[in-house]
Design a protein around this motif. Structure first.
Motif, PDB file in Angstrom:
ATOM      1  N   HIS A 138      32.280  36.015  36.713  1.00 33.63           N
ATOM      2  CA  HIS A 138      31.405  36.297  35.571  1.00 33.63           C
ATOM      3  C   HIS A 138      32.212  36.768  34.355  1.00 33.63           C
ATOM      4  O   HIS A 138      31.711  37.529  33.519  1.00 33.63           O
ATOM      5  CB  HIS A 138      30.348  37.321  35.982  1.00 33.63           C
ATOM      6  N   ASP A 139      33.472  36.312  34.304  1.00 37.56           N
ATOM      7  CA  ASP A 139      34.333  36.452  33.122  1.00 37.56           C
ATOM      8  C   ASP A 139      34.862  37.858  32.877  1.00 37.56           C
ATOM      9  O   ASP A 139      35.350  38.152  31.778  1.00 37.56           O
ATOM     10  CB  ASP A 139      33.613  35.940  31.859  1.00 37.56           C
ATOM     11  N   TYR A 140      34.807  38.726  33.873  1.00 40.14           N
ATOM     12  CA  TYR A 140      35.475  40.026  33.753  1.00 40.14           C
ATOM     13  C   TYR A 140      36.979  39.823  33.930  1.00 40.14           C
ATOM     14  O   TYR A 140      37.411  38.965  34.704  1.00 40.14           O
ATOM     15  CB  TYR A 140      34.957  40.996  34.809  1.00 40.14           C
ATOM     16  N   GLN A 141      37.776  40.609  33.207  1.00 44.20           N
ATOM     17  CA  GLN A 141      39.228  40.459  33.259  1.00 44.20           C
ATOM     18  C   GLN A 141      39.818  41.454  34.258  1.00 44.20           C
ATOM     19  O   GLN A 141      39.636  42.666  34.109  1.00 44.20           O
ATOM     20  CB  GLN A 141      39.852  40.688  31.877  1.00 44.20           C
ATOM     21  N   PRO A 142      40.565  40.970  35.270  1.00 40.83           N
ATOM     22  CA  PRO A 142      41.053  41.860  36.334  1.00 40.83           C
ATOM     23  C   PRO A 142      42.444  42.437  36.084  1.00 40.83           C
ATOM     24  O   PRO A 142      43.346  41.745  35.606  1.00 40.83           O
ATOM     25  CB  PRO A 142      41.084  40.934  37.548  1.00 40.83           C
ATOM     26  N   PHE A 143      42.591  43.700  36.457  1.00 41.46           N
ATOM     27  CA  PHE A 143      43.882  44.378  36.528  1.00 41.46           C
ATOM     28  C   PHE A 143      43.998  44.911  37.957  1.00 41.46           C
ATOM     29  O   PHE A 143      43.164  45.704  38.390  1.00 41.46           O
ATOM     30  CB  PHE A 143      43.969  45.526  35.518  1.00 41.46           C
ATOM     31  N   LEU A 144      45.002  44.451  38.670  1.00 40.50           N
ATOM     32  CA  LEU A 144      45.193  44.881  40.051  1.00 40.50           C
ATOM     33  C   LEU A 144      46.364  45.848  40.112  1.00 40.50           C
ATOM     34  O   LEU A 144      47.455  45.556  39.618  1.00 40.50           O
ATOM     35  CB  LEU A 144      45.464  43.675  40.963  1.00 40.50           C
ATOM     36  N   LEU A 145      46.123  47.011  40.710  1.00 41.50           N
ATOM     37  CA  LEU A 145      47.111  48.084  40.731  1.00 41.50           C
ATOM     38  C   LEU A 145      47.626  48.300  42.143  1.00 41.50           C
ATOM     39  O   LEU A 145      46.839  48.491  43.081  1.00 41.50           O
ATOM     40  CB  LEU A 145      46.484  49.374  40.188  1.00 41.50           C
ATOM     41  N   VAL A 146      48.951  48.271  42.288  1.00 40.65           N
ATOM     42  CA  VAL A 146      49.591  48.689  43.526  1.00 40.65           C
ATOM     43  C   VAL A 146      50.095  50.105  43.306  1.00 40.65           C
ATOM     44  O   VAL A 146      50.835  50.368  42.355  1.00 40.65           O
ATOM     45  CB  VAL A 146      50.754  47.751  43.899  1.00 40.65           C
ATOM     46  N   LEU A 159      26.844  53.552  36.467  1.00 35.29           N
ATOM     47  CA  LEU A 159      26.088  52.853  35.421  1.00 35.29           C
ATOM     48  C   LEU A 159      24.681  53.427  35.302  1.00 35.29           C
ATOM     49  O   LEU A 159      24.133  53.976  36.271  1.00 35.29           O
ATOM     50  CB  LEU A 159      25.993  51.368  35.766  1.00 35.29           C
ATOM     51  N   ASN A 160      24.077  53.288  34.139  1.00 37.36           N
ATOM     52  CA  ASN A 160      22.670  53.656  34.009  1.00 37.36           C
ATOM     53  C   ASN A 160      21.812  52.759  34.890  1.00 37.36           C
ATOM     54  O   ASN A 160      20.857  53.207  35.535  1.00 37.36           O
ATOM     55  CB  ASN A 160      22.219  53.544  32.552  1.00 37.36           C
ATOM     56  N   ASP A 161      22.173  51.482  34.912  1.00 39.63           N
ATOM     57  CA  ASP A 161      21.471  50.506  35.738  1.00 39.63           C
ATOM     58  C   ASP A 161      22.451  49.388  36.050  1.00 39.63           C
ATOM     59  O   ASP A 161      23.298  49.041  35.202  1.00 39.63           O
ATOM     60  CB  ASP A 161      20.240  49.950  35.012  1.00 39.63           C
ATOM     61  N   ILE A 162      22.358  48.786  37.208  1.00 39.67           N
ATOM     62  CA  ILE A 162      23.293  47.736  37.590  1.00 39.67           C
ATOM     63  C   ILE A 162      23.219  46.543  36.640  1.00 39.67           C
ATOM     64  O   ILE A 162      24.195  45.811  36.450  1.00 39.67           O
ATOM     65  CB  ILE A 162      23.041  47.303  39.051  1.00 39.67           C
ATOM     66  N   SER A 163      22.072  46.366  36.003  1.00 43.73           N
ATOM     67  CA  SER A 163      21.927  45.255  35.052  1.00 43.73           C
ATOM     68  C   SER A 163      22.811  45.439  33.822  1.00 43.73           C
ATOM     69  O   SER A 163      23.031  44.478  33.070  1.00 43.73           O
ATOM     70  CB  SER A 163      20.474  45.102  34.620  1.00 43.73           C
ATOM     71  N   ASP A 164      23.345  46.639  33.605  1.00 44.35           N
ATOM     72  CA  ASP A 164      24.297  46.837  32.507  1.00 44.35           C
ATOM     73  C   ASP A 164      25.505  45.920  32.659  1.00 44.35           C
ATOM     74  O   ASP A 164      26.171  45.585  31.667  1.00 44.35           O
ATOM     75  CB  ASP A 164      24.767  48.293  32.460  1.00 44.35           C
ATOM     76  N   LEU A 165      25.813  45.525  33.899  1.00 44.44           N
ATOM     77  CA  LEU A 165      26.952  44.645  34.142  1.00 44.44           C
ATOM     78  C   LEU A 165      26.745  43.245  33.580  1.00 44.44           C
ATOM     79  O   LEU A 165      27.696  42.474  33.441  1.00 44.44           O
ATOM     80  CB  LEU A 165      27.226  44.549  35.648  1.00 44.44           C
ATOM     81  N   ASP A 166      25.506  42.907  33.263  1.00 45.31           N
ATOM     82  CA  ASP A 166      25.203  41.567  32.758  1.00 45.31           C
ATOM     83  C   ASP A 166      25.417  41.447  31.254  1.00 45.31           C
ATOM     84  O   ASP A 166      25.255  40.355  30.692  1.00 45.31           O
ATOM     85  CB  ASP A 166      23.756  41.191  33.100  1.00 45.31           C
TER      86      ASP A 166
END
Length: 400
Positions: free
Chosen positions: A59-67, A18-25
């Motif tokens: 924080h409302d991110y949608q998860p995809f879990l890969l085996v 990321l450019n900055d960790i705050s981009d995640l917000d």
């Protein structure tokens, strides 16, 4: 807290693109996190990454879990040599076990589970080379640290299969971007290089941007070793490999120097509650209230609330010194090895796995490391009355 603030507070900040960790917000994104089925259980190193995933989900991110049914057939390259190939039957067994653990630990209403074997099983090799292989420079791949460690002076060499692993994982990211719009990969700090392969493909073939965010490797504050199976000190999430009792005791035994960090990494406690807990711990350090809370919370996440309450009660019984009732013995039998009356202490130690051999068991007895019913013994004996056999500080066997 914002997501970036929670990640920083919990210590889930290592490397990222990321450019900055705050981009995640900004607007929540779709992310994926993957585990290869190199064993039939995750360990507490994997659990740290799973807990980081939980932060994103809150924080409302949608998860995809890969085996990694496909990547598991190759094996992620190590610095010190080739991995032994797993049989297809073993991989299938491991996949099912890992999938169940993932779903139990990472809880989300919009969770999607995927297996990269589903898209690689129909992959045409020439098509893969034309579309994917052409996008990578050998010069860049050879510059990667783990490749240099394998092919440099004194290196063990590397097979073409393991050398290609990063392209395979990179294609996973590209596939998930194309199919689901996933544009963020979460990983352990040692996987960031493989993640950038996917970012590279998404940029080259889709003209789009994607990111990777790495969880730091969790280090034992006393020994300086990382938590993971490659270090030979794995604590497994599968209770057949690390019993619920031993799992709880591992966390209960953590030193004061690391307990606050582990509470941030491995539990859902928030700042106000943790501040209050640590203040109580510092007032009465001998009571180990922080370690007790850590052990209970992590055991609840991995094994469920009922077993967490049970093993906490068992621990009180075993270390409390009080006389045990019939109900207490019944509860103990759920969490520690239980053997029949009439067995010798040597056989009890070996049959329960507490000692690796009869010779070791006799030496433990001779050195005063074994007690029966709270009394140390110096010679082998037959246990004819219900009792707890104890080795060292926290290995117990119930004979009844």
């Amino acid at each position: 807290m914002k997501l970036s603030e929670e990640l920083a507070w919990r210590g889930f900040v290592a490397e990222h693109t990321l450019n900055d960790i705050s981009d995640l917000d900004k607007a929540p994104r779709k992310f994926y996190w993957g585990v290869d089925p190199s064993a039939d259980s995750m360990h507490i190193g994997n659990l740290a990454a799973a807990m980081m995933c939980a932060c994103f989900i809150r924080h409302d991110y949608q998860p995809f879990l890969l085996v990694g049914g496909a990547t598991g057939q190759i094996g992620d390259p190590k610095d010190n040599g080739e991995r032994d190939l797993k049989s297809l039957d073993e991989i299938a067994h491991n996949k099912a076990a890992i999938r169940d653990q993932m779903a139990r630990v990472v809880v989300a209403p919009n969770l999607t589970m995927v297996d990269n074997y589903d898209w690689f099983s129909e992959m045409n090799y020439l098509a893969f080379l034309r579309e994917i292989g052409k996008q990578f420079s050998m010069t860049q791949l050879l510059d990667r640290q783990f490749i240099q460690a394998r092919i440099g002076d004194g290196g063990s060499g590397i097979s073409y299969a393991e050398f290609s692993y990063t392209l395979i994982q990179g294609y996973d990211f590209l596939y998930l971007y194309r199919e689901y719009g996933v544009d963020l990969q979460l990983c352990g700090a040692d996987q960031l290089g493989n993640c950038t392969s996917g970012i590279h493909l998404i940029k080259r073939l889709e003209g789009a941007s994607a990111d990777a965010y790495a969880c730091p490797l969790i280090i034992d504050k006393v020994s300086g070793r990382k938590f993971g199976k490659s270090e030979g000190n794995a604590i497994w999430l599968d209770e057949k490999q690390t019993s619920v009792f031993d799992f709880y005791q591992f966390w209960l035994g953590q030193a004061d120097v690391g307990v606050e960090d582990y509470l941030k990494f491995y539990t859902l406690l928030m700042p106000d509650e943790l501040t209050e807990l640590m203040a109580e711990h510092e007032e009465r350090p001998s009571e180990r209230v922080a370690q007790k809370r850590l052990a209970y919370e992590v055991t609840k996440i991995v094994h469920g609330e009922e077993k967490a309450k049970g093993v906490a009660k068992v621990t009180e019984l075993l270390f409390g010194g009080a006389e045990l009732s019939d109900a207490d013995f019944n509860l103990l039998a759920e969490f520690v090895p239980a053997l029949d009356l009439g067995i010798t202490v040597v056989d009890a130690l070996v049959d329960s796995g507490v000692a690796s051999s009869k010779a070791e068991a006799r030496q433990l007895i001779k050195s005063g490391a074994v007690s029966v019913g709270g009394k140390k013994i110096s010679d082998d004996m037959v246990v004819n009355e219900r009792a707890v056999v104890k080795r060292g500080k926290n290995k117990f066997i119930l004979v009844r």
